[in-house]
Design an enzyme around this catalytic site. Structure first.
Site, PDB file in Angstrom:
ATOM      1  N   LYS A  29       0.830  -1.217   0.000  1.00 15.14           N
ATOM      2  CA  LYS A  29       0.000   0.000   0.000  1.00 15.14           C
ATOM      3  C   LYS A  29       0.864   1.266   0.000  1.00 15.14           C
ATOM      4  O   LYS A  29       0.375   2.342  -0.341  1.00 15.14           O
ATOM      5  CB  LYS A  29      -0.973  -0.017   1.178  1.00 15.14           C
ATOM      6  CG  LYS A  29      -0.360  -0.220   2.525  1.00 15.14           C
ATOM      7  CD  LYS A  29      -1.445  -0.477   3.556  1.00 15.14           C
ATOM      8  CE  LYS A  29      -0.840  -0.788   4.898  1.00 15.14           C
ATOM      9  NZ  LYS A  29      -1.773  -1.334   5.843  1.00 15.14           N
ATOM     10  N   LEU A  86       8.899   1.226  -2.196  1.00 18.39           N
ATOM     11  CA  LEU A  86       9.196  -0.129  -1.717  1.00 18.39           C
ATOM     12  C   LEU A  86      10.128  -0.087  -0.500  1.00 18.39           C
ATOM     13  O   LEU A  86      10.668   0.960  -0.155  1.00 18.39           O
ATOM     14  CB  LEU A  86       9.845  -0.936  -2.855  1.00 18.39           C
ATOM     15  CG  LEU A  86       8.872  -1.356  -3.965  1.00 18.39           C
ATOM     16  CD1 LEU A  86       9.632  -1.783  -5.215  1.00 18.39           C
ATOM     17  CD2 LEU A  86       7.969  -2.487  -3.467  1.00 18.39           C
ATOM     18  N   GLY A 111       4.306  -7.311   7.781  1.00 13.95           N
ATOM     19  CA  GLY A 111       5.093  -6.594   8.782  1.00 13.95           C
ATOM     20  C   GLY A 111       4.369  -6.223  10.057  1.00 13.95           C
ATOM     21  O   GLY A 111       3.480  -6.936  10.526  1.00 13.95           O
ATOM     22  N   GLY A 166      13.266  -0.102  24.981  1.00 12.66           N
ATOM     23  CA  GLY A 166      13.706  -1.084  23.987  1.00 12.66           C
ATOM     24  C   GLY A 166      14.703  -0.410  23.050  1.00 12.66           C
ATOM     25  O   GLY A 166      15.027   0.771  23.218  1.00 12.66           O
ATOM     26  N   TYR A 167      15.140  -1.172  22.025  1.00 13.75           N
ATOM     27  CA  TYR A 167      16.196  -0.598  21.190  1.00 13.75           C
ATOM     28  C   TYR A 167      15.721   0.601  20.373  1.00 13.75           C
ATOM     29  O   TYR A 167      16.468   1.557  20.173  1.00 13.75           O
ATOM     30  CB  TYR A 167      16.857  -1.673  20.308  1.00 13.75           C
ATOM     31  CG  TYR A 167      16.114  -2.020  19.049  1.00 13.75           C
ATOM     32  CD1 TYR A 167      16.398  -1.358  17.852  1.00 13.75           C
ATOM     33  CD2 TYR A 167      15.127  -2.999  19.023  1.00 13.75           C
ATOM     34  CE1 TYR A 167      15.725  -1.668  16.680  1.00 13.75           C
ATOM     35  CE2 TYR A 167      14.447  -3.306  17.856  1.00 13.75           C
ATOM     36  CZ  TYR A 167      14.753  -2.644  16.693  1.00 13.75           C
ATOM     37  OH  TYR A 167      14.070  -2.950  15.546  1.00 13.75           O
ATOM     38  N   GLU A 204      17.630   4.125  20.669  1.00 17.17           N
ATOM     39  CA  GLU A 204      18.306   4.694  19.486  1.00 17.17           C
ATOM     40  C   GLU A 204      17.791   6.113  19.212  1.00 17.17           C
ATOM     41  O   GLU A 204      18.571   7.045  19.044  1.00 17.17           O
ATOM     42  CB  GLU A 204      18.072   3.812  18.254  1.00 17.17           C
ATOM     43  CG  GLU A 204      18.881   2.521  18.289  1.00 17.17           C
ATOM     44  CD  GLU A 204      18.748   1.678  17.020  1.00 17.17           C
ATOM     45  OE1 GLU A 204      19.430   0.658  16.935  1.00 17.17           O
ATOM     46  OE2 GLU A 204      17.948   2.023  16.115  1.00 17.17           O
ATOM     47  N   VAL A 213       3.695   4.893  32.935  1.00 19.52           N
ATOM     48  CA  VAL A 213       2.965   6.102  32.554  1.00 19.52           C
ATOM     49  C   VAL A 213       1.482   5.752  32.666  1.00 19.52           C
ATOM     50  O   VAL A 213       0.987   4.907  31.924  1.00 19.52           O
ATOM     51  CB  VAL A 213       3.319   6.549  31.123  1.00 19.52           C
ATOM     52  CG1 VAL A 213       2.482   7.758  30.710  1.00 19.52           C
ATOM     53  CG2 VAL A 213       4.808   6.872  31.020  1.00 19.52           C
ATOM     54  N   ASP A 218       7.966  -9.857  10.265  1.00 21.23           N
ATOM     55  CA  ASP A 218       7.411  -9.342  11.530  1.00 21.23           C
ATOM     56  C   ASP A 218       6.020  -9.876  11.832  1.00 21.23           C
ATOM     57  O   ASP A 218       5.568  -9.829  12.979  1.00 21.23           O
ATOM     58  CB  ASP A 218       7.323  -7.806  11.480  1.00 21.23           C
ATOM     59  CG  ASP A 218       8.637  -7.130  11.814  1.00 21.23           C
ATOM     60  OD1 ASP A 218       9.670  -7.825  11.883  1.00 21.23           O
ATOM     61  OD2 ASP A 218       8.637  -5.894  12.001  1.00 21.23           O
ATOM     62  N   HIS A 231      46.293  -6.862  13.556  1.00 19.20           N
ATOM     63  CA  HIS A 231      46.664  -5.936  14.628  1.00 19.20           C
ATOM     64  C   HIS A 231      46.975  -4.573  14.037  1.00 19.20           C
ATOM     65  O   HIS A 231      47.636  -4.497  13.005  1.00 19.20           O
ATOM     66  CB  HIS A 231      47.909  -6.464  15.349  1.00 19.20           C
ATOM     67  CG  HIS A 231      48.401  -5.512  16.399  1.00 19.20           C
ATOM     68  ND1 HIS A 231      47.770  -5.368  17.615  1.00 19.20           N
ATOM     69  CD2 HIS A 231      49.450  -4.647  16.406  1.00 19.20           C
ATOM     70  CE1 HIS A 231      48.422  -4.462  18.339  1.00 19.20           C
ATOM     71  NE2 HIS A 231      49.443  -4.012  17.620  1.00 19.20           N
TER      72      HIS A 231
HETATM   73  P1  FAD Z   1       7.656  -4.386   6.927  1.00 19.80           P
HETATM   74  O1  FAD Z   1       8.989  -3.838   6.654  1.00 19.80           O
HETATM   75  O2  FAD Z   1       6.857  -3.774   8.010  1.00 19.80           O
HETATM   76  O3  FAD Z   1       6.865  -4.304   5.545  1.00 19.80           O
HETATM   77  C1  FAD Z   1       5.523  -4.649   5.445  1.00 19.80           C
HETATM   78  C2  FAD Z   1       4.907  -3.897   4.300  1.00 19.80           C
HETATM   79  O4  FAD Z   1       3.606  -4.442   4.076  1.00 19.80           O
HETATM   80  C3  FAD Z   1       4.710  -2.419   4.558  1.00 19.80           C
HETATM   81  O5  FAD Z   1       5.363  -1.652   3.574  1.00 19.80           O
HETATM   82  C4  FAD Z   1       3.190  -2.212   4.499  1.00 19.80           C
HETATM   83  O6  FAD Z   1       2.830  -1.017   3.831  1.00 19.80           O
HETATM   84  C5  FAD Z   1       2.739  -3.411   3.693  1.00 19.80           C
HETATM   85  N1  FAD Z   1       1.379  -3.856   4.001  1.00 19.80           N
HETATM   86  C6  FAD Z   1       0.852  -4.189   5.202  1.00 19.80           C
HETATM   87  N2  FAD Z   1      -0.416  -4.620   5.064  1.00 19.80           N
HETATM   88  C7  FAD Z   1      -0.696  -4.534   3.738  1.00 19.80           C
HETATM   89  C8  FAD Z   1      -1.836  -4.827   2.965  1.00 19.80           C
HETATM   90  N3  FAD Z   1      -2.957  -5.356   3.495  1.00 19.80           N
HETATM   91  N4  FAD Z   1      -1.779  -4.588   1.638  1.00 19.80           N
HETATM   92  C9  FAD Z   1      -0.665  -4.082   1.048  1.00 19.80           C
HETATM   93  N5  FAD Z   1       0.440  -3.805   1.747  1.00 19.80           N
HETATM   94  C10 FAD Z   1       0.434  -4.029   3.064  1.00 19.80           C
HETATM   95  N6  FAD Z   1      15.379  -3.978  12.071  1.00 19.80           N
HETATM   96  C11 FAD Z   1      16.684  -4.324  11.907  1.00 19.80           C
HETATM   97  O7  FAD Z   1      16.981  -5.472  11.564  1.00 19.80           O
HETATM   98  N7  FAD Z   1      17.680  -3.402  12.114  1.00 19.80           N
HETATM   99  C12 FAD Z   1      17.428  -2.134  12.500  1.00 19.80           C
HETATM  100  O8  FAD Z   1      18.339  -1.330  12.673  1.00 19.80           O
HETATM  101  C13 FAD Z   1      16.075  -1.748  12.676  1.00 19.80           C
HETATM  102  N8  FAD Z   1      15.756  -0.489  13.053  1.00 19.80           N
HETATM  103  C14 FAD Z   1      14.446  -0.127  13.166  1.00 19.80           C
HETATM  104  C15 FAD Z   1      14.144   1.184  13.530  1.00 19.80           C
HETATM  105  C16 FAD Z   1      12.840   1.581  13.649  1.00 19.80           C
HETATM  106  C17 FAD Z   1      12.535   3.003  14.033  1.00 19.80           C
HETATM  107  C18 FAD Z   1      11.786   0.655  13.367  1.00 19.80           C
HETATM  108  C19 FAD Z   1      10.343   1.082  13.465  1.00 19.80           C
HETATM  109  C20 FAD Z   1      12.071  -0.646  13.012  1.00 19.80           C
HETATM  110  C21 FAD Z   1      13.403  -1.054  12.902  1.00 19.80           C
HETATM  111  N9  FAD Z   1      13.737  -2.367  12.563  1.00 19.80           N
HETATM  112  C22 FAD Z   1      15.063  -2.727  12.436  1.00 19.80           C
HETATM  113  C23 FAD Z   1      12.709  -3.413  12.348  1.00 19.80           C
HETATM  114  C24 FAD Z   1      12.478  -3.657  10.851  1.00 19.80           C
HETATM  115  O9  FAD Z   1      12.098  -2.459  10.238  1.00 19.80           O
HETATM  116  C25 FAD Z   1      11.416  -4.724  10.669  1.00 19.80           C
HETATM  117  O10 FAD Z   1      11.770  -5.876  11.392  1.00 19.80           O
HETATM  118  C26 FAD Z   1      11.278  -5.089   9.193  1.00 19.80           C
HETATM  119  O11 FAD Z   1      10.939  -3.973   8.418  1.00 19.80           O
HETATM  120  C27 FAD Z   1      10.232  -6.197   9.021  1.00 19.80           C
HETATM  121  O12 FAD Z   1      10.126  -6.506   7.669  1.00 19.80           O
HETATM  122  P2  FAD Z   1       8.787  -7.080   7.046  1.00 19.80           P
HETATM  123  O13 FAD Z   1       9.063  -7.256   5.598  1.00 19.80           O
HETATM  124  O14 FAD Z   1       8.331  -8.230   7.832  1.00 19.80           O
HETATM  125  O15 FAD Z   1       7.687  -5.942   7.254  1.00 19.80           O
END
Ligand code: FAD
Length: 463
Positions: A34, A38, A140, A178-179, A183, A233, A309, A441
């Site tokens: 959505k 990408l 995700g 958390g991390y 960060e 909180v 995720d 080294h």
């Molecule tokens: P996502 O990256 O969440 O992608 C899912 C996609 O699905 C999204 O673009 C969304 O728009 C789309 N989507 C959802 N539902 C629908 C639908 N019904 N139709 C169409 N599209 C849809 N991880 C690390 O490993 N290292 C890091 O340093 C790190 N830093 C982070 C910092 C922050 C601030 C945050 C918020 C997260 C961080 N993460 C990090 C976590 C990491 O971003 C996620 O673990 C990762 O993006 C998960 O990948 P994914 O493909 O499962 O889902």
């Protein structure tokens, strides 16, 4: 209606990697997201923009704190927040465009819009329908919310809002240690905000090795970040451009009202399954909201898989990508699997913290007998050269086999250094294997050899 071999819902590090890998293996693939760009959460509002801001703010802090000890004098360094944000946005754009280019190169059809299941072989996006033999859900996660704290993305923000502040908040509350909270707290603290982290538990980043977590906590305190542990909180209100937090201490049951300019709610992330129409297909979701899958990443519905995720496990980009490659191997008839014991985690603060495998708490919980090797960076020559000598390398190995069970690093470049331990665990190496390797080294990696030597022989040259 267009027909594909594979439909991928979600274009994050789970979805886009699955789409590219499947296309490279000869499948006709479409990927639906959505978002207009990408890369999912990771590239757009997660890993990449946060790391860019961490890098920019670290550079600024280093110029202020460290240049003088190297004989470099800079009058009064200043920064331009707008330029910093532009730099972050440009990095995001370059990387998301890079994925777009890879999609074109691999003939992957990109569909922009919200996807939902019509039936087990068909997905709807607006008025269009697409069908496929196999479908991967990689939707995700999104920031978790609390009943009593409403995110408005102006005063009470999620991580997305905290990546886009237009000016430095004078007083910033971070709810959750958390991390992600630490960060982003580090970014704004380095740029001048007075940061207070409020955490329900009695330690920070509870998934971290306890010894490292304690040391990490002290390092962050030294940098001026305030902590309120064992605190909850209980209400958050916005009035007159301020955030009023009512905070209760678990220790003495007393309540405190503190006023902040902004508050970041960073209490974890929730898997995104809303609007997908999973109920119609009887796809199981567990009590925490994760889609249930078997060891082949297949849901209760044949031919529908889930990764990243949206399923259980560490919510990390590289875990999502590893599962993406594994599930494509499975779909294309090969043996795909992920070694969950060899997934590294990194917190990109100063010092960085990185780990892989078991923590001390886990070894104790599962009654695994182990040996420990701990080497401080203060005894490492490269750390002395750079002047960043806080931190340590810790390794746990099995009491009998000496096989590496877990490794934990706190210090400069911990996120890069941990790779040696990831490979070691994946290859089933012993601590002695590492102790016997010749490391360059002067490098920080010599501390890995020294910690491994202590675990193996109870001694090492430099301690
Ligand atoms: P996502 O990256 O969440 O992608 C899912 C996609 O699905 C999204 O673009 C969304 O728009 C789309 N989507 C959802 N539902 C629908 C639908 N019904 N139709 C169409 N599209 C849809 N991880 C690390 O490993 N290292 C890091 O340093 C790190 N830093 C982070 C910092 C922050 C601030 C945050 C918020 C997260 C961080 N993460 C990090 C976590 C990491 O971003 C996620 O673990 C990762 O993006 C998960 O990948 P994914 O493909 O499962 O889902």
């Amino acid at each position: 209606m267009e027909k594909f071999d594979l439909l991928v819902i979600g274009g994050g590090p789970g979805g886009y990697v699955a789409a590219i890998s499947a296309a490279q293996n000869g499948l006709k693939v479409a990927c639906i997201d959505k978002r207009k760009s990408l890369g999912g959460t990771c590239l757009n509002v997660g890993c990449i923009p946060s790391k860019r801001l961490l890098h920019s703010s670290k550079l600024y802090k280093e110029i202020i704190n460290d240049s003088i000890q190297h004989g470099i004098q800079i009058k009064k360094p200043t920064f331009d927040l707008l330029k910093m944000m532009e730099g972050k946005n440009n990095t995001v754009e370059k990387l998301t465009k890079g994925i777009e280019h890879l999609f074109k190169k691999n003939n992957i059809k990109r569909i922009i819009g919200h996807a939902s299941f019509d039936n087990d072989k068909m997905v709807k996006v607006d008025d269009n329908k697409f069908s496929a033999e196999n479908i991967i859900i990689a939707t995700g996660s999104r920031p978790s919310e609390l009943k009593n704290i409403k995110i408005d993305e102006k005063y009470i923000v999620s991580s997305t809002g905290a990546l886009n502040f237009e000016k430095i908040p004078k007083k910033l509350a971070i709810i959750g240690a958390g991390y992600i909270g630490l960060e982003l707290g580090s970014v704004w603290s380095r740029l001048g905000a007075d940061v207070t982290v409020i955490e329900y538990g009695n330690s920070i980043v509870p998934t971290m090795d306890a010894d490292i977590s304690n040391n990490f906590f002290k390092e962050l305190q030294k940098q001026g970040i305030n902590f309120m542990l064992e605190s909850e909180v209980i209400s958050a209100n916005v009035s007159k451009n301020k955030v009023f937090l009512n905070i209760k201490s678990m220790e003495n049951n007393l309540e405190d009202k503190i006023i902040f300019d902004k508050a970041l709610l960073a209490v974890g992330r929730t898997p995104t399954t809303n609007g997908l129409g999973l109920d119609n297909l009887n796809i199981g979701v567990n009590s925490k909201g994760y889609i249930e899958v078997n060891q082949f990443y297949e849901t209760s519905c044949k031919g529908i898989y889930a990764i990243g995720d949206v399923i259980e496990g560490p919510m990390l980009a590289h875990k999502a990508s590893a599962e993406a490659e594994a599930v494509v191997d499975i779909i294309t008839g090969r043996n795909g699997q992920v070694n969950y014991n060899a997934i590294p985690a990194v917190v990109y603060t100063s010092p960085e913290v990185a780990w892989v495998g078991k923590t001390k708490q886990e070894l104790d919980k599962y009654n695994i007998n182990y040996k420990e090797g701990k080497f401080l960076f203060s005894a490492n020559s490269r750390s002395k050269v750079t002047g960043n000598s806080s931190g340590m390398v810790k390794v746990y190995s099995h009491i009998d086999s000496n096989k590496i069970l877990g490794a934990h690093i706190m210090g400069e470049h911990a996120g890069e250094l941990i790779g040696e331990f990831v490979v070691s665990i994946e290859m089933g190496a012993s601590a002695e294997d590492i102790a016997l390797i010749c490391h360059a080294h002067p490098t920080l990696s010599e501390s890995i050899k020294e910690a491994a030597s202590i675990a193996s022989y109870g001694k090492t040259i430099h301690s």
